[in-house]
Design a protein around this motif. Structure first.
Motif, PDB file in Angstrom:
ATOM      1  N   GLY A  41      18.603   7.596 -45.951  1.00  0.00           N
ATOM      2  CA  GLY A  41      18.767   6.694 -47.096  1.00  0.00           C
ATOM      3  C   GLY A  41      18.289   5.283 -46.769  1.00  0.00           C
ATOM      4  N   GLU A  42      18.477   4.873 -45.527  1.00  0.00           N
ATOM      5  CA  GLU A  42      18.033   3.531 -45.107  1.00  0.00           C
ATOM      6  C   GLU A  42      16.563   3.524 -44.687  1.00  0.00           C
ATOM      7  OE1 GLU A  42      20.655   2.579 -41.869  1.00  0.00           O
ATOM      8  OE2 GLU A  42      22.422   2.797 -43.137  1.00  0.00           O
ATOM      9  N   GLU A  43      15.914   4.663 -44.807  1.00  0.00           N
ATOM     10  CA  GLU A  43      14.490   4.813 -44.447  1.00  0.00           C
ATOM     11  C   GLU A  43      14.219   4.527 -42.982  1.00  0.00           C
ATOM     12  OE1 GLU A  43      12.171   2.665 -47.276  1.00  0.00           O
ATOM     13  OE2 GLU A  43      12.840   3.916 -48.931  1.00  0.00           O
ATOM     14  N   VAL A  44      15.173   4.882 -42.128  1.00  0.00           N
ATOM     15  CA  VAL A  44      14.921   4.787 -40.678  1.00  0.00           C
ATOM     16  C   VAL A  44      13.794   5.754 -40.312  1.00  0.00           C
ATOM     17  CG1 VAL A  44      15.921   5.196 -38.394  1.00  0.00           C
ATOM     18  CG2 VAL A  44      17.254   4.020 -40.150  1.00  0.00           C
ATOM     19  N   VAL A  45      13.815   6.922 -40.936  1.00  0.00           N
ATOM     20  CA  VAL A  45      12.660   7.826 -40.866  1.00  0.00           C
ATOM     21  C   VAL A  45      12.250   8.127 -42.298  1.00  0.00           C
ATOM     22  CG1 VAL A  45      13.121   8.937 -38.630  1.00  0.00           C
ATOM     23  CG2 VAL A  45      14.182   9.836 -40.695  1.00  0.00           C
ATOM     24  N   ALA A  46      11.034   8.670 -42.448  1.00  0.00           N
ATOM     25  CA  ALA A  46      10.499   8.780 -43.808  1.00  0.00           C
ATOM     26  C   ALA A  46      11.011   9.985 -44.578  1.00  0.00           C
ATOM     27  CB  ALA A  46       8.979   8.818 -43.744  1.00  0.00           C
ATOM     28  N   THR A  47      11.209  11.112 -43.902  1.00  0.00           N
ATOM     29  CA  THR A  47      11.508  12.335 -44.657  1.00  0.00           C
ATOM     30  C   THR A  47      12.631  13.126 -43.999  1.00  0.00           C
ATOM     31  OG1 THR A  47       9.954  13.631 -43.352  1.00  0.00           O
ATOM     32  CG2 THR A  47       9.066  12.613 -45.337  1.00  0.00           C
ATOM     33  N   ALA A  48      13.186  14.049 -44.787  1.00  0.00           N
ATOM     34  CA  ALA A  48      14.222  14.939 -44.246  1.00  0.00           C
ATOM     35  C   ALA A  48      13.642  15.783 -43.116  1.00  0.00           C
ATOM     36  CB  ALA A  48      14.752  15.835 -45.352  1.00  0.00           C
ATOM     37  N   SER A  49      12.375  16.183 -43.246  1.00  0.00           N
ATOM     38  CA  SER A  49      11.840  17.022 -42.166  1.00  0.00           C
ATOM     39  C   SER A  49      11.632  16.210 -40.882  1.00  0.00           C
ATOM     40  CB  SER A  49      10.586  17.795 -42.581  1.00  0.00           C
ATOM     41  OG  SER A  49       9.572  16.937 -42.915  1.00  0.00           O
ATOM     42  N   ASP A  50      11.444  14.885 -40.985  1.00  0.00           N
ATOM     43  CA  ASP A  50      11.416  14.055 -39.772  1.00  0.00           C
ATOM     44  C   ASP A  50      12.775  14.115 -39.066  1.00  0.00           C
ATOM     45  OD1 ASP A  50       8.830  13.256 -40.099  1.00  0.00           O
ATOM     46  OD2 ASP A  50       9.293  11.244 -40.857  1.00  0.00           O
ATOM     47  N   VAL A  51      13.846  14.053 -39.880  1.00  0.00           N
ATOM     48  CA  VAL A  51      15.194  14.121 -39.293  1.00  0.00           C
ATOM     49  C   VAL A  51      15.363  15.449 -38.556  1.00  0.00           C
ATOM     50  CG1 VAL A  51      17.664  14.313 -39.806  1.00  0.00           C
ATOM     51  CG2 VAL A  51      16.278  12.643 -41.037  1.00  0.00           C
ATOM     52  N   ASP A  52      15.030  16.536 -39.245  1.00  0.00           N
ATOM     53  CA  ASP A  52      15.244  17.850 -38.640  1.00  0.00           C
ATOM     54  C   ASP A  52      14.387  18.047 -37.395  1.00  0.00           C
ATOM     55  OD1 ASP A  52      17.268  18.665 -40.304  1.00  0.00           O
ATOM     56  OD2 ASP A  52      15.940  19.526 -41.803  1.00  0.00           O
ATOM     57  N   LEU A  53      13.140  17.602 -37.501  1.00  0.00           N
ATOM     58  CA  LEU A  53      12.234  17.725 -36.356  1.00  0.00           C
ATOM     59  C   LEU A  53      12.808  16.967 -35.146  1.00  0.00           C
ATOM     60  CD1 LEU A  53       9.435  18.967 -36.051  1.00  0.00           C
ATOM     61  CD2 LEU A  53       8.458  16.729 -36.503  1.00  0.00           C
ATOM     62  N   ALA A  54      13.238  15.734 -35.400  1.00  0.00           N
ATOM     63  CA  ALA A  54      13.739  14.901 -34.307  1.00  0.00           C
ATOM     64  C   ALA A  54      15.002  15.499 -33.701  1.00  0.00           C
ATOM     65  CB  ALA A  54      14.019  13.484 -34.821  1.00  0.00           C
ATOM     66  N   MET A  55      15.895  16.013 -34.537  1.00  0.00           N
ATOM     67  CA  MET A  55      17.147  16.542 -33.993  1.00  0.00           C
ATOM     68  C   MET A  55      16.925  17.866 -33.267  1.00  0.00           C
ATOM     69  SD  MET A  55      19.189  14.150 -34.520  1.00  0.00           S
ATOM     70  CE  MET A  55      20.695  14.885 -33.905  1.00  0.00           C
ATOM     71  N   VAL A  56      16.000  18.676 -33.742  1.00  0.00           N
ATOM     72  CA  VAL A  56      15.730  19.945 -33.050  1.00  0.00           C
ATOM     73  C   VAL A  56      15.035  19.670 -31.713  1.00  0.00           C
ATOM     74  CG1 VAL A  56      14.355  22.074 -33.130  1.00  0.00           C
ATOM     75  CG2 VAL A  56      15.706  21.391 -35.119  1.00  0.00           C
ATOM     76  N   PHE A  57      14.025  18.803 -31.726  1.00  0.00           N
ATOM     77  CA  PHE A  57      13.255  18.606 -30.488  1.00  0.00           C
ATOM     78  C   PHE A  57      13.837  17.537 -29.565  1.00  0.00           C
ATOM     79  CE2 PHE A  57      10.278  20.953 -33.095  1.00  0.00           C
ATOM     80  CZ  PHE A  57       9.883  21.917 -32.184  1.00  0.00           C
ATOM     81  N   GLY A  58      14.723  16.689 -30.097  1.00  0.00           N
ATOM     82  CA  GLY A  58      15.334  15.669 -29.240  1.00  0.00           C
ATOM     83  C   GLY A  58      16.685  16.094 -28.688  1.00  0.00           C
ATOM     84  N   THR A  59      17.372  17.009 -29.394  1.00  0.00           N
ATOM     85  CA  THR A  59      18.711  17.383 -28.929  1.00  0.00           C
ATOM     86  C   THR A  59      18.897  18.886 -28.831  1.00  0.00           C
ATOM     87  OG1 THR A  59      19.758  17.652 -31.112  1.00  0.00           O
ATOM     88  CG2 THR A  59      19.627  15.413 -30.262  1.00  0.00           C
ATOM     89  N   GLY A  60      17.944  19.655 -29.317  1.00  0.00           N
ATOM     90  CA  GLY A  60      18.098  21.113 -29.305  1.00  0.00           C
ATOM     91  C   GLY A  60      18.991  21.598 -30.442  1.00  0.00           C
TER      92      GLY A  60
END
Ligand SMILES: NC(=O)c1ccc[n+]([C@@H]2O[C@H](COP(=O)([O-])OP(=O)(O)OC[C@H]3O[C@@H](n4cnc5c(N)ncnc54)[C@H](O)[C@@H]3O)[C@@H](O)[C@H]2O)c1
Length: 736
Positions: free
Chosen positions: A660-679
């Motif tokens: 919501g604060e546009e820290v990242v651009a899209t929901a898939s950026d969030v998912d990508l980052a959480m899957v590849f950054g934290t497993g």
């Protein structure tokens, strides 16, 4: 298929005129960098095989790839097509269609040879298996494999039937159940290919192979036959023996992938049961099993994650080059590294492995020596895992030079700062380093949570300061957060993203907010984990339940890995940035004070770790835990769903807030980052896809039900719940 419509040719297959009875069939998909087996390409193959069958003079057919640039034979089936299938019957029908066309190839009168150069994966490997013989170029990028289980499916064009029949059941199982591709040496040893040839003479060598086959037993010619022992043949030939093989493989699957990934289990059924059947029945079984898997949410989630990560790796949709472009360093360029600690040492090994030279600077020779020890350990680890030859270690080590001053930094193409997480020290280091750097050089800070914008205040050329947050262990974790400070130029961002991709990383752009994305979301989770301990719940149960949810480790195990000092430092940065709602529980603020109890690195954290013997199961550190929660045995009984509701839902809420604060651009950026950054459980597709699968309304109600202001649903979540929408529904516009 409806009606006898005339299909448009893809123009992918070119049949060259036969010479002395040998014809080459070249696969070169127009307009694509790599060859993929889409439905249309398979239809075309069907037609071209009919054409071949009609030419009496063709006695041998060599199938080869025509992509010189990417060096692919066939990269696999068209994954986007599989993603689009939602009907099980349709999925089965597509598998049967592929099987039928490859069956036609397998039963050609002519001797068929697959001449493999580059990637030969999935449907490509199944095509090669349908040929009588296989020859591959001895080229480092030649890989033969059936990675379907990694996408939640199984090889559905005959792979689970033909591979065991070719090399034996026991040898074929790990190839399909792990999905790991084979290099040429291994493929030759297992009998998957018959011969290897120099890349420059692959064509000529395949012709010679055809000549030999035609002069010998024709379709029965087997130069590379890797004979199995009598014992193995008897074992695999009997129903009882196959049950034994199945039970062993099953144990392995359960240990490695658990219950969340059904594909390896189904692939095992297809292979073992199919082995005792006729090929026709085995293929039917395979089509049935793949049909059910292909429409499962697990498969769709794994494919989504795969497609978005590939797009990020390629840089689809990333920003345009700005004016006065900062440049990504070219191949072989020097990378300046400030700090030879955990991250600096890991980065030196990584950049050296990727073809760069590294210049490592730290404040003392001792610190540099320990950096070198880290590099050596990483390289030795690769040798132990047979990813590298022992003799190569010295070459990679030689690419790293060092100093205790800035000598040599003038030739750096990029500088990465990985000194201690302290803003004043980082500013001082930046000021010192900047004086000697070239005009286009980007200075990237590997800070975990400090403000890049603040760091820019110390810079002479703030436009070239970027955050480049790698994760530990840096040589293995695929994610890197790319942080834009308020004055960072687009050109500098593009330069570091290009550089990160050249290291094989997945860059995700983040705005400069406290904790960026991943640590912010993790911070909430770790805070709640410590609160649950303080409320009297069992630490072991918490870690176990979160692992069974699909995380690689539980939150307490994670804190031990990260280090309690690091975790409490990040949590205090988040507290400062977000105020009361991010206040860490008292117990967490106190962690990190005892230098002997910092987690795995000191042997003690929430668990007592068994020194270097990583296999030794850690025991609970009851002394520490008793200070936070209850004594062993007196734990509170959790209510149904407690762990997920109290640990995962707050992560979803925080991720939604960051979005919501546009820290990242899209929901898939969030998912990508959480899957590849934290497993974060990949089969769930990341926290936001998981949230969609539950329904946002239910999450919002649960969060409200806690009656705690820190857990109150954020605006974005509430809005979605009000509109009865999800993060991806209606579908999210894709990046770029
Ligand atoms: N360790 C992790 O898990 C991790 C993960 C992501 C990011 N980071 C970030 O990476 C950075 C480094 O972390 P680390 O874990 O490698 O720390 P570390 O303590 O292992 O290493 C830091 C190194 O910096 C050196 N150093 C201090 N002052 C210096 C100076 N003036 N010039 C050159 N070197 C100097 C120290 O001697 C030490 O060798 C931090 O900002 C940290 O937040 C760490």
């Amino acid at each position: 298929m409806t009606g006898p419509e005339k299909k448009v040719s893809t123009g992918a297959w070119k049949l060259e005129p036969a010479e002395e009875g040998i014809a080459f069939l070249v696969f070169d998909l127009p307009g694509e960098k790599v060859n993929k087996l889409s439905g249309a390409v398979i239809d075309d193959l069907d037609r071209v095989l009919d054409e071949v069958a009609g030419v009496e003079s063709i006695r041998a057919l060599v199938v080869c790839g025509g992509k010189e640039d990417s060096g692919t034979f066939i990269a696999g089936a068209d994954i986007a097509e599989i993603r689009g299938v939602t009907d099980e019957q349709e999925a089965r029908a597509q598998a049967r269609r592929g099987q039928a066309v490859l069956g036609k190839l397998a039963s050609m009168k002519a001797v068929t040879i697959a001449a493999i150069h580059g990637n030969c994966l999935g449907g490509g490997a199944e095509l090669a298996l349908a040929c009588d013989l296989r020859i591959a170029s001895d080229f480092e990028k030649t890989r033969i494999g059936l990675p379907e289980v990694q996408l939640g499916i199984l090889p559905g064009f005959g792979g689970t039937q033909r591979l065991p029949r070719l090399i034996g059941l026991a040898r074929a199982l790990p190839v399909i159940l792990t999905g790991k591709p084979l290099d040429v040496r291994k493929a030759l040893k297992l009998g998957v290919i018959d011969e290897a040839a120099h890349p420059a003479s692959l064509r000529e060598s395949s012709r010679e192979l055809a000549v030999r086959a035609l002069a010998g037993k024709g379709k029965g010619y087997r130069p590379g036959f890797a004979r199995r022992s009598l014992f193995m043949r008897l074992l695999e030939g009997s129903g009882l023996g196959r049950s034994y093989i199945r039970s062993r493989a099953l144990k392995n699957i359960q240990r490695k992938t658990g219950r969340h990934y059904p594909a390896p289990r189904r692939a095992l059924d297809s292979m073992v049961d199919g082995y005792g059947m006729s090929l026709k029945d085995g293929l039917e079984l395979e089509a049935k099993l793949v049909g059910a898997l292909a429409v499962s949410p697990t498969c769709k989630n794994l494919i989504d994650i795969f497609l978005t990560s590939e797009a990020a790796r390629r840089g689809d949709g990333s920003g345009k080059k700005g004016r006065g472009a900062a440049r990504a360093p070219g191949e072989g360029a020097m990378v300046g590294l400030l700090g030879a600690g955990v991250m600096g040492g890991g980065l030196a090994a990584l950049v050296s492995l990727k073809g760069y030279r590294a210049r490592l600077k730290d404040i003392s020779r001792e610190a540099i020596s320990s950096g070198y020890r880290r590099i050596a350990a990483i390289l030795q680890g690769r040798v132990a895992r047979r990813r590298m030859k022992k003799s190569e270690v010295i070459n990679f080590m030689a690419r790293v030079s060092s100093s205790t001053d800035y000598a040599g930094f003038g030739s750096a193409g990029i500088v990465i700062e990985a000194v201690v997480e302290d803003m004043e020290i980082k500013k001082k280091v930046l000021r010192e380093a900047e004086t000697g750097l070239g005009a286009h050089v980007v200075f990237a800070s590997n800070t975990s949570a400090l403000s890049v914008t603040d760091l820019q205040n110390a810079a002479k050329r703030p436009g070239r300061i970027v955050g480049l947050h790698f994760f530990n262990p840096v040589e293995r974790m695929p994610l890197v957060e790319v942080i834009r400070g308020s004055r960072t130029t687009e050109a500098a961002l593009v330069a570091v993203e290009t550089f990160a991709r050249s290291l094989g990383k997945i860059p995700v752009r983040c705005e400069d907010a406290p904790g960026f994305l991943v640590n912010r979301v993790l911070g909430v989770y770790l805070n709640e984990a410590v609160r649950l301990l303080a409320e009297g719940y069992s630490p072991e149960e918490m870690d176990r339940e979160i692992r069974s949810f699909g995380m690689p480790m539980g939150p307490l195990e994670l804190m031990d890995e990260v280090g309690h000092d690091v975790a409490s430092k990040v949590s205090s940065i988040l507290h400062k940035g977000f105020g009361e709602r991010a206040r860490p529980p008292d117990a967490l603020s106190g962690l990190g004070n005892d230098p002997a109890v910092l987690g795995r690195k000191t042997g003690r954290g929430f668990y007592i770790h068994g020194g270097t013997g990583r296999r030794r199961k850690p025991k609970l550190n009851t002394a520490l835990l008793a200070k936070i929660g209850r004594e062993r045995g007196g734990y509170r009984t959790p209510y149904a769903g407690l762990w997920v509701k109290r640990l995962i839902y707050p992560m979803i809420n925080e991720a939604a807030m960051a979005l919501g604060e546009e820290v990242v651009a899209t929901a898939s950026d969030v998912d990508l980052a959480m899957v590849f950054g934290t497993g974060f459980a990949p089969f769930r597709g990341g926290p936001l896809r998981y949230a969609d699968s539950l329904g946002i309304g239910a999450i919002v109600e649960t969060l409200k039900g806690f009656g705690e202001s820190r857990l109150a649903p954020c605006e974005r979540l509430q809005e979605l719940a009000d509109r009865d929408e999800g993060f991806y529904t209606p579908s999210e516009p894709q990046n770029g």
